[in-house]
Design a protein around this motif. Structure first.
Motif, short mmCIF file in Angstrom:
data_model
loop_
_atom_site.label_atom_id
_atom_site.label_comp_id
_atom_site.label_asym_id
_atom_site.label_seq_id
_atom_site.Cartn_x
_atom_site.Cartn_y
_atom_site.Cartn_z
N ASP A 24 0.79 -1.31 0.05
CA ASP A 24 -0.05 -0.17 0.06
C ASP A 24 0.73 1.44 0.08
O ASP A 24 0.29 2.26 -0.20
CB ASP A 24 -0.81 0.07 1.25
N HIS B 36 -0.65 4.20 -6.14
CA HIS B 36 -1.58 3.65 -7.15
C HIS B 36 -3.02 4.42 -7.02
O HIS B 36 -3.19 5.09 -6.27
CB HIS B 36 -1.79 2.34 -6.64
N ALA B 37 -3.94 4.14 -7.84
CA ALA B 37 -5.10 4.64 -8.12
C ALA B 37 -6.18 3.52 -8.15
O ALA B 37 -6.65 2.87 -9.01
CB ALA B 37 -5.09 5.38 -9.46
N GLY B 38 -6.65 3.02 -6.89
CA GLY B 38 -7.65 2.11 -6.84
C GLY B 38 -7.16 0.72 -7.19
O GLY B 38 -6.01 0.26 -7.18
N ARG C 134 -0.74 -1.21 -11.67
CA ARG C 134 0.44 -0.34 -11.16
C ARG C 134 1.47 -0.31 -12.08
O ARG C 134 2.27 -1.32 -12.33
CB ARG C 134 0.81 -0.74 -9.64
N ASN D 264 4.72 6.32 -2.04
CA ASN D 264 4.12 7.48 -1.70
C ASN D 264 4.36 8.28 -0.80
O ASN D 264 4.34 8.08 0.74
CB ASN D 264 2.67 7.26 -1.57
N GLU E 24 0.20 6.79 -11.86
CA GLU E 24 -1.01 6.69 -11.18
C GLU E 24 -0.85 7.19 -9.87
O GLU E 24 -0.12 6.99 -9.02
CB GLU E 24 -1.61 5.03 -11.12
N PRO F 73 -3.66 8.51 -6.40
CA PRO F 73 -4.99 8.50 -6.05
C PRO F 73 -5.80 9.53 -5.99
O PRO F 73 -7.11 9.74 -5.90
CB PRO F 73 -4.74 8.06 -4.31
N SER F 74 -5.27 10.96 -5.98
CA SER F 74 -6.08 11.97 -6.29
C SER F 74 -5.24 13.07 -7.07
O SER F 74 -3.79 13.00 -6.80
CB SER F 74 -6.65 12.69 -5.11
N THR G 219 -2.40 14.82 -4.81
CA THR G 219 -1.00 13.75 -4.01
C THR G 219 0.22 14.25 -4.63
O THR G 219 1.15 14.08 -3.76
CB THR G 219 -1.24 12.43 -4.50
#
Length: 749
Positions: A459, A463-465, A469, A479, A515, A517-518, A521
């Motif tokens: 995690d 990544h985006a959902g 990846r 991240n 990718e 998540p928002s 980010t």
């Protein structure tokens, strides 16, 4: 249908506007005062620059008056024509912080989406404050200086309709003719808002023809200069890679069409930021040119709850009437003295050898010791162990595994990393009593799926959902926006630095971000990364840190706050490097460039260039080094290396602290030339190159710049000429073959 207004109506409009901008004491102030405020008029004054604006009493808007050469006394009030057509008055004036809506159809510096969905703003002047010195920016890299170096003006704006406040911070560095600005937005309302775009600086130039200069490229061909006419409409570039990137640099220059390297007006804008950015230059319908730099709107969408605020990165703006070169030298001086925090900013850059081209990722303790010994025999002072030294369960024997597992590979170092480091640092550089120093490579922001770290914390990778990846170079991006990832990186790097006598770190980054998540980010990532940089460089101030991102993929002012040097490009071909290094020097001091002499045929281009030429190009950077295996280097080249290392050490103090003059460019001439003049002007060094052979042709002259015309200069301890002769006539140097090069010393008598 709009009616046309007659001459009397236009005159009445002009008189009405003049009433909102009276000539005051601020207009009559001495340009030696850094900041002068009288009522609602403001003047920032450098040694050769004035930046002036005022508050429109009828609207509360901030209007620009002048950004350019020094002006004193009253200045003419800019005349605006009557409003006809669709463009309202806000679209017909020059604005300091243009918001969206209300008749200005040009790109806005700020766009806020309210809870209700609308994006109109009306930020009006409320108050101001001035101070000597300059505060830091929370969580962001920023310029610095004491009360004698810099003064700051803060303008407070407020939108009564949305309860949004803005603070514009202007700092003036008079000696560098530099203005630095950032913007802070605060939500003082009761509902959430979203900041969709935020520029650090917006400048509206008067109605005139202008050119823009930017730096473009890709991996291994960074910082290629691009000059084009500013046309009507929007000309924009930026980065969506998550980082500043090889593709475009967060820098732009605006110049007059007749401006050259050595003459004419030039404005330079440089964003102190390492993430995705945006540069937009728009020539509007009225002929004004708006230049804007800031966060990339595509990767922002920053939510602000009640009481929360968002601060933009700083943007530096410099002005020169001595051409593009004068603009560059202002940026260089500012960054050397007021951006780079490291104690190594202008000192102690040992000649080094990096192991990558010599050994790649195939080595053990004995082979790296042998490479270090051969390096020391040449006179090298620093040995840097590149990729491949780490990984236990997933050893880093190729680029498919190990990233994230920052523990020494026990098979390669059966007695531990410290044992290997100690054996290398016991070596002496040839003909000196100086012990070899040891450096090491990291890529802490990345992770291989084949690693213990990824298996334990999947995690932690961006990544985006449920989207795939995407791997690049068999790796993912951690991240760094997450506090736990920040702490992991700090601890992992600290453990290695505390375990052995390591005094140099090459911090690499070998892919962009795909990718997220928002959109927000990316900026959260940068804030986290800056926290990591600040922590490590503060904890280990005696370590010389070098930034790298597949070469120059993150050569930006944000990194320079913490790392005094950055690897300019993975392309070490000397011919290519002239263009890359001179392009990079548009915004960045040569002291900040890592440049190495590499083996031939070159890995990137397959070209073979004489060893002296390769060495001369490399020593134009602040960090000179070698990328080769001495044992597999041709004997003639090997014999030349000790002399080139000594020459690099001789010129290095001038490169680190001196002024750079680009006398001729490789894109314009087969004889590119660069002159560096020492900080005290007592000596200079000329680098002169020939790129193509010339048969049966007269020898060109190279003219110097920046010398004292009345002084006499010894040329290589031989002939002596006046500065006037060297600048107005010049020198000639013959070359017998293509790829010729000369390094010439000038000493003031």
């Amino acid at each position: 249908m709009f009616r046309l207004v007659n001459r009397a109506t236009v005159i009445a409009s002009v008189v009405s506007f003049l009433g909102h901008c009276p000539v005051t004491a601020a207009d009559q102030s001495s340009s030696t005062d850094p900041i002068v405020v009288d009522g609602k008029t403001f003047a920032l004054n450098g040694d050769h620059v004035s930046y002036r604006f005022h508050v429109d009493n009828s609207t509360g808007d901030l209007l620009s008056d002048h950004f350019g050469g020094s002006v004193t006394g009253p200045i003419p009030t800019e005349i605006t024509g009557a409003v006809n057509g669709w463009v309202g008055r806000p679209g017909r004036i020059r604005r300091e912080f243009p918001d969206q809506g209300r008749g200005d159809f040009r790109i806005p510096a700020i766009r806020i989406r309210q809870t209700e969905g609308y994006t109109v703003s009306d930020l009006q002047y409320r108050s101001h404050e001035t101070k000597r010195g300059k505060p830091t920016l929370p969580g962001l890299p920023s310029t610095f200086g004491d009360e004698d170096d810099v003064s700051t003006l803060v303008i407070h704006l407020y939108d009564d309709y949305s309860d949004v406040a803005a603070a514009l911070s202007y700092s003036i560095f008079p000696k560098q003719d530099a203005i630095v600005r950032s913007a802070s937005i605060k939500n003082k309302g009761k509902s959430n808002i979203t900041v969709e775009s935020l520029a650090s600086l917006s400048v509206d130039f008067p109605y005139e023809d202008l050119d823009m200069i930017s730096l473009r490229g890709d991996w291994a061909r960074e910082a290629h200069r691009e000059r084009r006419k500013v046309e009507y409409g929007i000309q924009s570039f930026g980065s969506l890679t998550g980082y500043a990137s090889h593709l475009h640099n967060p820098f732009v220059s605006i110049v007059n069409p007749e401006t050259t390297e050595s003459s004419g007006e030039a404005w330079g804008f440089s964003l102190i930021y390492s993430g995705s950015f945006s540069v937009e230059v728009e020539k509007g319908s009225q002929g004004f040119t708006r230049t804007m730099l800031g966060l990339n709107p595509s990767q922002l969408s920053w939510n602000l709850g009640p009481g929360e605020n968002l601060t933009s990165p700083e943007c530096v703006a410099v002005y020169s009437n001595n051409g593009i070169g004068g603009m560059s030298r202002s940026l260089h001086r500012l960054y050397r003295n007021h951006l780079i925090k490291s104690k190594f900013a202008t000192a102690d850059r040992p000649a080094l050898l990096n192991s990558w081209e010599g050994l790649g990722s195939t080595f053990n303790e004995s082979t790296i010791y042998e490479l270090a010994r051969e390096s020391a025999d040449l006179g090298i002072k620093m040995f840097v162990l590149d990729d491949g030294w780490f990984g236990d369960k997933y050893p880093r024997t190729s680029d498919t595994a190990g990233l994230g597992d920052w523990v020494p590979n026990p098979r390669r170092f059966p007695e531990g990393l410290a044992h290997a480091v100690n054996s290398i640092t016991d070596l002496k550089a040839a003909n000196t009593s100086t012990n070899l120093r040891f450096g090491i490579w990291f890529e802490p922001e990345m992770v291989n799926p084949n690693s213990s770290l990824y298996h334990e914390h999947p995690d932690w990778a961006l990544h985006a959902g449920s989207y795939p990846r995407t791997q690049t170079r068999n790796q993912l991006v951690l991240n760094v926006a997450l506090p736990e990832v920040q702490e992991f990186i700090i601890e992992a790097v600290s453990n290695i630095l505390n375990s052995a006598d390591i005094t140099y770190v090459k911090w690499d980054n070998n892919r962009g971000i795909h990718e997220m998540p928002s959109p927000s980010t990316d900026h959260q990532y940068m804030l986290g990364l800056y926290r990591v940089f600040d922590n490590l460089t503060t904890t280990f101030p005696d370590v010389l840190w070098e930034g790298c991102a597949s070469g120059g993929g993150r050569f930006d002012p944000g990194v320079l706050q913490y790392f005094p040097q950055i690897w300019a490009s993975d392309d070490t071909d000397a011919i290519e490097r002239i263009t890359i290094q001179l392009g990079t020097s548009l915004a960045y001091p040569p002291s900040a460039m890592g440049a190495h002499l590499s083996a031939v045929p070159n890995q990137q281009t397959g070209r073979t260039v004489p060893v002296d030429f390769r060495g001369h190009v490399a020593m134009m950077g602040g960090s000179f080094g070698l990328e080769l295996d001495p044992a597999n280097t041709p004997e003639a080249d090997r014999a030349a290396l000790p002399g080139l290392i000594k020459l690099a050490e001789k010129v290095n103090p001038i490169i680190l602290k001196g002024d750079m003059y680009r006398l001729s460019l490789p894109e314009d001439s087969d004889w590119p030339a660069v002159l560096f003049i020492s900080e005290d002007s007592s000596e200079a060094v000329l680098f002169y190159f020939q790129l193509n052979p010339r048969v049966d042709q007269a020898i060109p002259w190279v003219r110097m710049q920046g010398l004292d015309p009345t002084a006499m200069y010894s040329v290589d301890d031989n002939a002596t000429y006046s500065g006037a002769t060297l600048m107005n006539l010049g020198l000639q140097f013959p070359f017998d073959t293509e790829y010729g090069s000369k390094v010439v010393f000038l000493e003031k008598q």
